[in-house]
Design a protein around this motif. Structure first.
Motif, PDB file in Angstrom:
ATOM      1  N   LYS A 117      10.700   9.271  16.447  1.00 12.79           N
ATOM      2  CA  LYS A 117      10.806   9.400  14.991  1.00 12.79           C
ATOM      3  C   LYS A 117      12.262   9.483  14.567  1.00 12.79           C
ATOM      4  N   ARG A 118      13.099  10.121  15.402  1.00  8.53           N
ATOM      5  CA  ARG A 118      14.492  10.345  15.027  1.00  8.53           C
ATOM      6  C   ARG A 118      15.437   9.274  15.572  1.00  8.53           C
ATOM      7  N   PHE A 119      14.891   8.239  16.190  1.00  5.29           N
ATOM      8  CA  PHE A 119      15.757   7.208  16.763  1.00  5.29           C
ATOM      9  C   PHE A 119      16.290   6.292  15.666  1.00  5.29           C
ATOM     10  N   GLY A 120      17.604   6.145  15.604  1.00  6.72           N
ATOM     11  CA  GLY A 120      18.207   5.270  14.608  1.00  6.72           C
ATOM     12  C   GLY A 120      18.118   5.854  13.209  1.00  6.72           C
ATOM     13  N   GLU A 121      18.559   5.072  12.268  1.00  9.28           N
ATOM     14  CA  GLU A 121      18.527   5.495  10.871  1.00  9.28           C
ATOM     15  C   GLU A 121      17.589   4.581  10.083  1.00  9.28           C
ATOM     16  N   LEU A 122      16.504   5.138   9.624  1.00  4.90           N
ATOM     17  CA  LEU A 122      15.543   4.366   8.841  1.00  4.90           C
ATOM     18  C   LEU A 122      15.809   4.614   7.362  1.00  4.90           C
ATOM     19  N   LYS A 123      16.242   3.602   6.649  1.00  2.00           N
ATOM     20  CA  LYS A 123      16.557   3.758   5.231  1.00  2.00           C
ATOM     21  C   LYS A 123      15.462   3.142   4.367  1.00  2.00           C
ATOM     22  N   THR A 124      15.385   1.829   4.378  1.00  8.06           N
ATOM     23  CA  THR A 124      14.378   1.136   3.580  1.00  8.06           C
ATOM     24  C   THR A 124      13.655   0.115   4.436  1.00  8.06           C
ATOM     25  N   ILE A 125      12.345   0.062   4.305  1.00  2.14           N
ATOM     26  CA  ILE A 125      11.547  -0.907   5.049  1.00  2.14           C
ATOM     27  C   ILE A 125      10.964  -1.914   4.079  1.00  2.14           C
ATOM     28  N   PHE A 126      11.211  -3.181   4.359  1.00  3.79           N
ATOM     29  CA  PHE A 126      10.605  -4.241   3.565  1.00  3.79           C
ATOM     30  C   PHE A 126       9.245  -4.558   4.167  1.00  3.79           C
ATOM     31  N   ALA A 127       8.199  -4.508   3.352  1.00  2.43           N
ATOM     32  CA  ALA A 127       6.845  -4.787   3.823  1.00  2.43           C
ATOM     33  C   ALA A 127       6.184  -5.798   2.893  1.00  2.43           C
ATOM     34  N   VAL A 128       5.155  -6.467   3.382  1.00  2.47           N
ATOM     35  CA  VAL A 128       4.420  -7.449   2.593  1.00  2.47           C
ATOM     36  C   VAL A 128       2.943  -7.088   2.579  1.00  2.47           C
ATOM     37  N   GLN A 129       2.256  -7.545   1.523  1.00  2.00           N
ATOM     38  CA  GLN A 129       0.825  -7.338   1.437  1.00  2.00           C
ATOM     39  C   GLN A 129       0.095  -8.571   1.965  1.00  2.00           C
ATOM     40  N   ARG A 130      -1.138  -8.379   2.350  1.00  6.17           N
ATOM     41  CA  ARG A 130      -1.896  -9.452   2.982  1.00  6.17           C
ATOM     42  C   ARG A 130      -2.160 -10.630   2.054  1.00  6.17           C
ATOM     43  N   ASP A 131      -2.209 -10.394   0.738  1.00  3.39           N
ATOM     44  CA  ASP A 131      -2.525 -11.480  -0.187  1.00  3.39           C
ATOM     45  C   ASP A 131      -1.291 -12.238  -0.670  1.00  3.39           C
ATOM     46  N   MET A 132      -0.096 -11.902  -0.159  1.00  9.25           N
ATOM     47  CA  MET A 132       1.119 -12.636  -0.527  1.00  9.25           C
ATOM     48  C   MET A 132       1.056 -14.039   0.057  1.00  9.25           C
ATOM     49  N   SER A 133       1.472 -15.043  -0.726  1.00  8.50           N
ATOM     50  CA  SER A 133       1.457 -16.421  -0.226  1.00  8.50           C
ATOM     51  C   SER A 133       2.491 -16.578   0.881  1.00  8.50           C
ATOM     52  N   VAL A 134       2.227 -17.508   1.785  1.00  3.91           N
ATOM     53  CA  VAL A 134       3.144 -17.748   2.896  1.00  3.91           C
ATOM     54  C   VAL A 134       4.502 -18.204   2.384  1.00  3.91           C
TER      55      VAL A 134
END
Length: 366
Positions: free
Chosen positions: A56-73
């Protein structure tokens, strides 16, 4: 996650009564028995640190970009290329904090290749129409459901796992290139996202704690000698090269000339040359040599040329006399996942591949 250092004590050593130094007739007399040497305390090994640290503490996690399943390719591809990511987590629409899959560039390539077929270069109209007929209609869910994508493992771990346990996963599980870290396996709320590159970078920064294994020559690492998938720079088109990557499930090909001499490396991330909106899909019809030259020109003129998308101008190779340490430093410096192992610097005949996974496995085995 810095390594802890044990400092040597600076307190003076105690000597036996009257034995250290005494005055006799105004002359200083040294003791006949030499003082004991202090024990030198060395920093803890990197493996002990990795075992004690939670992922959990490895590296620095700032912002995660994620996508939803219904997003077009097409929309997904646009965001992926703009942000320069190799892979992103997929979230449920009803619970945007719940992660259940990861999609990367290779998954998109597999999907496109299966839709178009290997003979796409024979029909340019088929290629030009593909954007409107497939990419805009297909969704991320279609990629996840694709049979080849299922071979790309999604292996989340709990935040209580040690860093070492994740390193072992990345080293030993085939095709696993990143590990999502969740609060627990029920809620699956993402708290970290660990990649092969982040582990390699950490090991390079703490090279001194890895021991003598980093001085091992590559010639003694038998697992590095393996089949090298190649493409011919003058006879193969870029599309044929990427199609070969999809078929063999590899993230890169050695680019060779007609004599088999290494000329460079074509990586799966180079597919982004087709543009954020796929306007330059036609570039896939070019021969590999012309495609690579275009890549280099785009990289050199980009305002972000100093960042991760910058393409190295040197040939990404190593030779058997190189050490693990030199290969690790080169991978980190060039921001690559693999190097081509050649017989020597003159002939440059490919004889193997040195990947981050191979290096992690070699370090763990020693």
């Amino acid at each position: 996650m810095p390594l802890q250092e044990n400092k040597m004590s600076t307190k003076p050593m105690k000597t036996k009564k009257g034995a250290a130094k005494r005055k006799a007739s105004g002359i200083a007399v040294e003791s006949s028995s030499p003082p004991k040497k202090p024990k030198i305390q060395t920093p803890p090994s990197l493996f002990k640190t990795l075992f004690s640290e939670k992922i959990k503490r490895f590296g620095e996690l700032k912002t995660i970009f994620a996508v939803q399943r219904d997003m077009s390719v097409l929309e997904f591809w646009r965001e992926l290329t703009k942000k320069g990511f190799q892979s992103v987590p997929v979230v449920l629409k009803k619970d945007i904090y719940s992660y259940h899959a990861v999609v990367d560039v290779q998954d998109v390539l597999n999907f496109i290749c299966s839709e178009l077929g290997s003979d796409v270069t024979k029909d340019q109209r088929k290629l030009q129409d593909y954007k409107s007929k497939a990419l805009e209609k297909a969704t991320v869910k279609d990629i996840i459901a694709h049979p080849i994508c299922r071979k790309n493992p999604y292996h989340p771990v709990s935040e209580n796992y040690s860093v070492l346990s994740v390193v072992e996963l990345l080293a030993n599980e085939h095709n696993l290139r990143r590990v999502p870290v969740v609060d627990n396996l029920q809620n699956r709320h993402l708290v970290n996202f660990v990649t092969q590159s982040s582990i390699l970078n950490y090991m390079v920064e703490n090279m001194g704690s890895l021991g003598d294994v980093v001085n091992k020559p590559l010639s003694e690492c038998k697992s590095f000698y393996k089949t090298v998938h190649t493409c011919d720079e003058t006879n193969d088109t870029a599309w044929e090269a990427f199609d070969k990557m999809a078929k063999h499930q590899v993230s890169g090909l050695a680019v060779v000339d007609t004599s088999g001499r290494l000329k460079g490396l074509l990586s799966i991330r180079d597919l982004r040359t087709i543009g954020t909106d796929v306007h330059f899909f036609w570039r896939l019809h070019e021969k590999v040599k012309d495609f690579v030259l275009k890549l280099r020109k785009i990289s050199d003129t980009s305002i972000d040329a100093h960042l991760q998308d910058h393409r190295p101008r040197t040939i990404q190779k190593c030779i058997p006399s190189d050490t693990l340490a030199s290969a690790m430093n080169k991978l980190k410096q060039l921001r690559l996942h693999k190097l081509i192992l050649v017989d020597n610097n003159k002939d440059r005949n490919p004889v193997g591949v040195v990947s981050i996974r191979d290096i992690l496995k070699e370090i763990l085995s020693n």
